[in-house]
Design a protein around this motif. Structure first.
Motif, PDB file in Angstrom:
ATOM      1  N   ASP A 543      84.087 130.454  55.907  1.00 18.60           N
ATOM      2  CA  ASP A 543      82.934 129.872  56.585  1.00 18.60           C
ATOM      3  C   ASP A 543      81.779 129.618  55.622  1.00 18.60           C
ATOM      4  O   ASP A 543      81.022 128.661  55.787  1.00 18.60           O
ATOM      5  N   LEU A 544      81.642 130.476  54.617  1.00 18.84           N
ATOM      6  CA  LEU A 544      80.594 130.261  53.617  1.00 18.84           C
ATOM      7  C   LEU A 544      80.870 129.000  52.811  1.00 18.84           C
ATOM      8  O   LEU A 544      79.965 128.215  52.523  1.00 18.84           O
ATOM      9  N   GLU A 545      82.125 128.787  52.442  1.00 16.28           N
ATOM     10  CA  GLU A 545      82.491 127.567  51.721  1.00 16.28           C
ATOM     11  C   GLU A 545      82.212 126.327  52.568  1.00 16.28           C
ATOM     12  O   GLU A 545      81.706 125.320  52.072  1.00 16.28           O
ATOM     13  N   ARG A 546      82.532 126.423  53.860  1.00 18.32           N
ATOM     14  CA  ARG A 546      82.266 125.291  54.755  1.00 18.32           C
ATOM     15  C   ARG A 546      80.759 125.051  54.880  1.00 18.32           C
ATOM     16  O   ARG A 546      80.294 123.910  54.845  1.00 18.32           O
ATOM     17  N   ALA A 547      79.978 126.130  55.005  1.00 23.17           N
ATOM     18  CA  ALA A 547      78.529 125.996  55.182  1.00 23.17           C
ATOM     19  C   ALA A 547      77.863 125.400  53.943  1.00 23.17           C
ATOM     20  O   ALA A 547      76.817 124.746  54.046  1.00 23.17           O
ATOM     21  N   CYS A 548      78.458 125.614  52.768  1.00 23.48           N
ATOM     22  CA  CYS A 548      77.867 125.127  51.514  1.00 23.48           C
ATOM     23  C   CYS A 548      78.504 123.824  51.052  1.00 23.48           C
ATOM     24  O   CYS A 548      78.230 123.359  49.937  1.00 23.48           O
ATOM     25  N   GLY A 549      79.349 123.237  51.894  1.00 18.82           N
ATOM     26  CA  GLY A 549      80.136 122.082  51.469  1.00 18.82           C
ATOM     27  C   GLY A 549      79.329 120.872  51.035  1.00 18.82           C
ATOM     28  O   GLY A 549      79.753 120.116  50.161  1.00 18.82           O
ATOM     29  N   ASP A 550      78.137 120.666  51.631  1.00 15.19           N
ATOM     30  CA  ASP A 550      77.375 119.455  51.307  1.00 15.19           C
ATOM     31  C   ASP A 550      76.166 119.733  50.424  1.00 15.19           C
ATOM     32  O   ASP A 550      75.249 118.924  50.334  1.00 15.19           O
ATOM     33  N   HIS A 551      76.148 120.866  49.740  1.00 13.83           N
ATOM     34  CA  HIS A 551      74.995 121.223  48.903  1.00 13.83           C
ATOM     35  C   HIS A 551      74.695 120.167  47.844  1.00 13.83           C
ATOM     36  O   HIS A 551      73.548 119.756  47.676  1.00 13.83           O
ATOM     37  N   LEU A 552      75.734 119.777  47.134  1.00 10.27           N
ATOM     38  CA  LEU A 552      75.508 118.858  46.020  1.00 10.27           C
ATOM     39  C   LEU A 552      75.168 117.452  46.494  1.00 10.27           C
ATOM     40  O   LEU A 552      74.569 116.664  45.760  1.00 10.27           O
ATOM     41  N   ARG A 553      75.536 117.146  47.737  1.00  9.15           N
ATOM     42  CA  ARG A 553      75.283 115.794  48.251  1.00  9.15           C
ATOM     43  C   ARG A 553      73.839 115.601  48.711  1.00  9.15           C
ATOM     44  O   ARG A 553      73.337 114.486  48.746  1.00  9.15           O
ATOM     45  N   ARG A 554      73.170 116.685  49.037  1.00  9.05           N
ATOM     46  CA  ARG A 554      71.840 116.592  49.640  1.00  9.05           C
ATOM     47  C   ARG A 554      70.744 116.774  48.598  1.00  9.05           C
ATOM     48  O   ARG A 554      70.900 117.485  47.609  1.00  9.05           O
ATOM     49  N   LYS A 555      69.617 116.135  48.870  1.00  8.02           N
ATOM     50  CA  LYS A 555      68.438 116.316  48.028  1.00  8.02           C
ATOM     51  C   LYS A 555      67.700 117.557  48.499  1.00  8.02           C
ATOM     52  O   LYS A 555      67.483 117.740  49.691  1.00  8.02           O
ATOM     53  N   CYS A 556      67.316 118.408  47.559  1.00  9.96           N
ATOM     54  CA  CYS A 556      66.657 119.659  47.919  1.00  9.96           C
ATOM     55  C   CYS A 556      65.373 119.835  47.116  1.00  9.96           C
ATOM     56  O   CYS A 556      65.308 119.489  45.941  1.00  9.96           O
ATOM     57  N   TRP A 557      64.362 120.384  47.766  1.00 12.31           N
ATOM     58  CA  TRP A 557      63.189 120.850  47.049  1.00 12.31           C
ATOM     59  C   TRP A 557      62.502 121.928  47.863  1.00 12.31           C
ATOM     60  O   TRP A 557      62.643 122.003  49.076  1.00 12.31           O
ATOM     61  N   GLY A 558      61.782 122.794  47.164  1.00 10.52           N
ATOM     62  CA  GLY A 558      61.172 123.944  47.820  1.00 10.52           C
ATOM     63  C   GLY A 558      59.727 123.692  48.188  1.00 10.52           C
ATOM     64  O   GLY A 558      59.000 122.973  47.497  1.00 10.52           O
ATOM     65  N   ILE A 559      59.304 124.304  49.301  1.00 12.99           N
ATOM     66  CA  ILE A 559      57.905 124.253  49.718  1.00 12.99           C
ATOM     67  C   ILE A 559      57.496 125.651  50.162  1.00 12.99           C
ATOM     68  O   ILE A 559      58.326 126.486  50.489  1.00 12.99           O
ATOM     69  N   GLY A 560      56.198 125.906  50.187  1.00 17.06           N
ATOM     70  CA  GLY A 560      55.693 127.176  50.673  1.00 17.06           C
ATOM     71  C   GLY A 560      55.537 128.198  49.567  1.00 17.06           C
ATOM     72  O   GLY A 560      56.063 128.047  48.460  1.00 17.06           O
TER      73      GLY A 560
END
Length: 863
Positions: A543-560
């Motif tokens: 389930d962890l592998e499935r939950a992280c499956g699209d990490h590289l495809r998405r744009k990410c940045w941190g706030i807060g």
């Protein structure tokens, strides 16, 4: 290029020099300063990934727990530290489910205190020999962290014990919270020393490290991170009393997958997220997910299992066989009931003893026949409550034995000294019934161990004089307040607080037929043997592998900042609409269509007043004055209200009641987009809505000319949501033959004529401009909720049709980061007004620029 973690410690440990030419050095300790919260906002913690895939194994799991799965002792000869695996540790046992190709690194504390001058050598040894990274905590910091915040605040609260007085857990102490955060930061530093963020998975365990996900997510936005809570998670009424409730929830939500033993614990967590953070969850194809700033945080519900191989190996030991023979002789002719519990306030030992006392009182025939063996393990915490439990237990045992005992027979055998594992196993083997009466426990694996041990083996069957081919039997009496209870459907479930009921359950377990005991044992054994710790770990990793499956495809940045840090994750094609970009396009175009949702977009968020403020009205008027613009305001409000609010905006087009009524400007008449013969359906829908309004405090009915809306914004979130689902089903049933649609929205259930939606407004505007020869080359559409998606769909589809210029610039923009048909987003209402003001300023500037040119042309013509 190596990973941008502190250094590749595995290369150092194995003797392979890193490729960047540094001299091989010893494993450094991370400096630990107790109680400093300044570490939370580390200026150097910019979000990065690795420069390139790491050279280490592509399948690697970093398991982080409060304690390493190691035993340690000093060698008496040379005083050196000796280490060995702790076979009883769950963190070690779960390796069986990860596969041989998965490399496992452990991060945690040692149970023994290591002197500062020995810590470097010990760390190096543990890394090289066991692939363990120790976190060394100063004694004072550890005391505040573990015995302070964990055991004094979190552990009692998660077991439903409120600090109603200083004696009950103590008042909240901010310094203990600071120590907790500091320790979690130290653990994060240790993980960063070995992680390859693009490849590794990180699995964090239990309530000791609940803010660790924030530190890891802050350093590596795309870290593949799972968290499993091994304790109960309390209901929102209990959890909301914690002063740092939001910080802990937001920290957990920086995980990709959060695991719980039971649905009840997960439900309580989801309820807290809903009530305190305003987050809703969805269940899709069997998976539960929370949308959190564009990331989907998955929820896993799966009780942990036991390591059957370890139990069976102990069952095969000659020491176990000898102990079983000894106990057989000791309890010959008696029925043994067994309790195995820690000596703490939540395990219900005293309640169990009182129930036994009741049993022997009400059923005298059991005197001399029934023995309760109570194994009391040392408590993990400390304090006055532990001493009180011990005193009460000893006193109750003495009273029972004095009352019902006789020479050669004690009804209660209390074992409060440490037992070897094989000795405990032997008690399982000879016990006819196992009793677990904890008043609250996260999981409790004692019943699982008991079931496997009662299955036994041929040698033990021979020792006990049993037929190896005969079906085995066992009986369980378990508290309904422990995590393993739902999975043991053949057990007798009890409310441990009900002494009479527990006594009757004991009696039922004693008199149940042999065939029934065999059936129940077979059912339990089948479940426990197939849902072992390996199955649990394997399922979590999948389930962890499935939950992280699209990490590289998405744009990410941190706030807060601090513990309010979170990561925004968006589809690469979904981007923030910058003011500079849209103003540039605005200036280049001549025929502009502007569609603005009012509710939630133009009005002040969180205000009881929905009346537009002067700033918003002024901006709308400025946009309307530009002859190149056609501006429409779209709202779910009725036309009378909108007319009053925007009477000063003479050129503003208004669509009321989600597009049922349309007016192109102040001087025009209202038109209807859809022909509706009658509204007789209101006589059916309104009584149904009134019924739900009367039974749902905080709800109300909004009556419009074309629609009826049931609003539950101010109702209890959970109850309102539940009632809304019921109302939706009810209305769909009674209005099945009426020409209406029943829709649920943000805190509303609405009934309106079929075909009415905001998309009609977009179609009407584009068609009208086309008919007037103003083919739009600029379209801006802003909305914030589900009803605005119809507008987005229309204008995005129009890009490929004749209603827009071939070079038209289209900006479909939603408010907030969430799944949408729009391609752009803005953060909030403040950004919307700032952007619209910039567009209005551009129009004013263009008007001023063109005015002198016009005057000059007039003068030339006169000459």
């Amino acid at each position: 290029m190596v990973s941008r973690s502190y250094s590749n410690l595995l290369d150092l440990a194995s003797g392979d020099s890193p490729s960047f030419g540094r001299e091989k050095k010893r494993f450094p300790r991370v400096a630990t300063v107790p109680g400093l919260l300044s570490e939370v906002d580390d200026d150097n913690c910019n979000s990065v990934g690795s420069d390139a895939p790491s050279s280490v194994s592509p399948e690697r799991m970093i398991i982080v727990g409060n304690q390493l799965p190691l035993r340690a002792h000093r060698n008496t000869d040379d005083g050196e530290w000796c280490f060995s695996w702790d076979e009883d540790s769950l963190l070690l046992q779960l390796k069986d489910g990860l596969g041989e190709d998965v490399e496992v690194i452990y991060v945690g504390c040692l149970k023994e205190e290591i002197a500062p001058n020995e810590q470097d050598d010990v760390a190096q040894t543990l890394l090289e020999t066991f692939k363990c990274v120790p976190a060394f905590l100063p004694p004072e910091l550890f005391t505040k962290f573990y015995h302070g915040f964990c055991k004094q605040h979190l552990w009692p609260l998660f077991h439903y014990m409120l600090p109603l007085s200083p004696d009950l857990g103590g008042r909240f102490d901010r310094s203990l919270w600071q120590a907790y955060v500091s320790v979690n930061k130290i653990f994060a530093d240790k993980v960063m020393e070995v992680i390859s963020p693009d490849d590794d998975y990180v699995w964090v365990h239990d309530y000791h490290l609940m803010v660790l996900p924030t530190f890891l997510r802050k350093r590596f936005n795309r870290v593949k991170l799972g968290f499993f809570l091994h304790s109960p998670f309390p209901s929102s009424e209990i959890y909301r009393t914690l002063p740092v409730r939001d910080e802990l929830l937001r920290a957990l939500l920086n995980s990709d997958l959060i695991g719980f033993h039971t649905f009840d614990y997960a439900r309580h967590f989801l309820s807290c997220c809903s009530r305190m953070l305003g987050l809703s969850y969805q269940s899709k194809r069997g998976y539960i997910g929370l949308e959190y700033y564009g990331r989907t945080v998955s929820i896993k519900i799966l009780p942990v299992g036991i390591h059957i191989g370890q139990l069976q190996s102990v069952l095969n030991l000659p020491e176990t066989e000898a102990k079983v023979a000894e106990l057989r002789d000791q309890f010959r002719g008696q029925t043994v009931m067994l309790g195995v519990d820690d000596m703490d306030i939540f395990k219900g030992i005293s309640l169990k003893l009182l129930a036994l006392e009741q049993l022997l009182t009400q059923h005298p025939q059991n005197r001399g026949e029934v023995v309760l063996v109570q194994i009391a393990n040392p408590a993990r915490g400390r304090g006055r409550d532990v001493q009180e439990v011990q005193s009460e237990t000893y006193a109750t045992v003495k009273r029972i034995n004095d009352t019902f005992g006789r020479p050669g027979y004690d009804p209660v055998v209390l074992i409060d000294s440490s037992l070897q594992f094989y000795e405990r196993i032997a008690y399982y083997v000879i016990a006819d019934c196992c009793l677990v009466t904890a008043v609250r426990d996260g999981m409790n694996l004692i019943p699982y161990e008991y079931i496997i041990c009662r299955q036994g083996n041929e040698k033990l069957d021979e020792t006990l004089g049993l037929d190896p081919t005969a079906p085995k039997k066992s009986m369980l009496v378990v508290s309904e307040f422990i995590g393993c209870s739902p999975s043991l459907s053949g057990a007798i479930r009890v409310n441990p607080w009900n002494i009479d009921a527990v006594a009757e359950a004991m009696d039922s377990a004693l008199i149940l037929s042999e065939a029934e005991k065999q059936l129940r044992h077979e059912k339990h054994y089948r479940y426990v043997s197939t849902h072992d710790v390996g199955y649990w770990a394997r399922s979590f990793l999948q389930d962890l592998e499935r939950a992280c499956g699209d990490h590289l495809r998405r744009k990410c940045w941190g706030i807060g900042f601090g513990l309010g840090f979170r990561v925004i994750a968006l589809d690469p094609n979904f981007r923030k609409l910058s003011v500079e970009h849209i103003v540039s396009a605005y200036k280049r175009t001549k025929n502009r269509a502007i569609l603005l949702d009012y509710d939630g977009t133009m009005m002040t968020t969180g205000s009881l007043s929905t009346t537009p403020n002067a700033e918003a009205v002024a901006i709308l008027n400025n946009l309307c004055r530009d002859p190149k613009n056609v501006v429409f305001l779209v709202s779910g409000k009725d036309r009378k209200t909108l007319t009053e609010w925007f009477s000063c905006c003479e050129k503003l087009g208004i669509a009321a009641e989600h597009g049922y009524f349309i007016r192109p400007n102040h001087d025009a008449d209202w038109e209807t987009c859809v022909s509706v013969p009658d509204f007789d359906w209101k006589q059916i829908a309104e009584p149904v809505m009134k019924l739900y309004t009367e039974t749902t405090d905080g709800s109300a009915i909004e009556t419009k000319e074309s629609a009826l809306v049931w609003n539950y914004l101010y109702a209890d979130p959970d109850f309102g949501f539940c009632q809304a689902k019921e109302l939706l089903d009810h209305l769909e049933s009674v209005l099945a033959n009426e020409p209406v649609s029943v829709k649920s929205g943000q805190h509303i259930v609405e009934v309106k004529p079929q075909g009415v939606n905001k998309g009609l407004v977009a179609e009407h505007l584009l068609m009208t401009m086309q008919q007037k020869g103003m083919l739009p080359d600029f379209v801006l559409c802003i909305g914030d909720d589900r009803s605005d998606e119809d507008m987005f769909e229309v204008i995005m589809r129009a890009r490929f049709g004749p209603s827009l210029s071939p070079v038209a610039e289209v900006f479909a923009c939603t408010v907030g980061q969430k799944p949408s048909k729009a391609k752009y987003y803005v953060e909030d209402r403040t950004e919307i007004l700032r952007m619209l003001q910039a567009l209005a300023n551009a129009s004013e500037q263009a008007a001023k620029t063109s005015a002198p040119a016009t005057s000059q042309r007039v003068i030339i013509d006169r000459e």
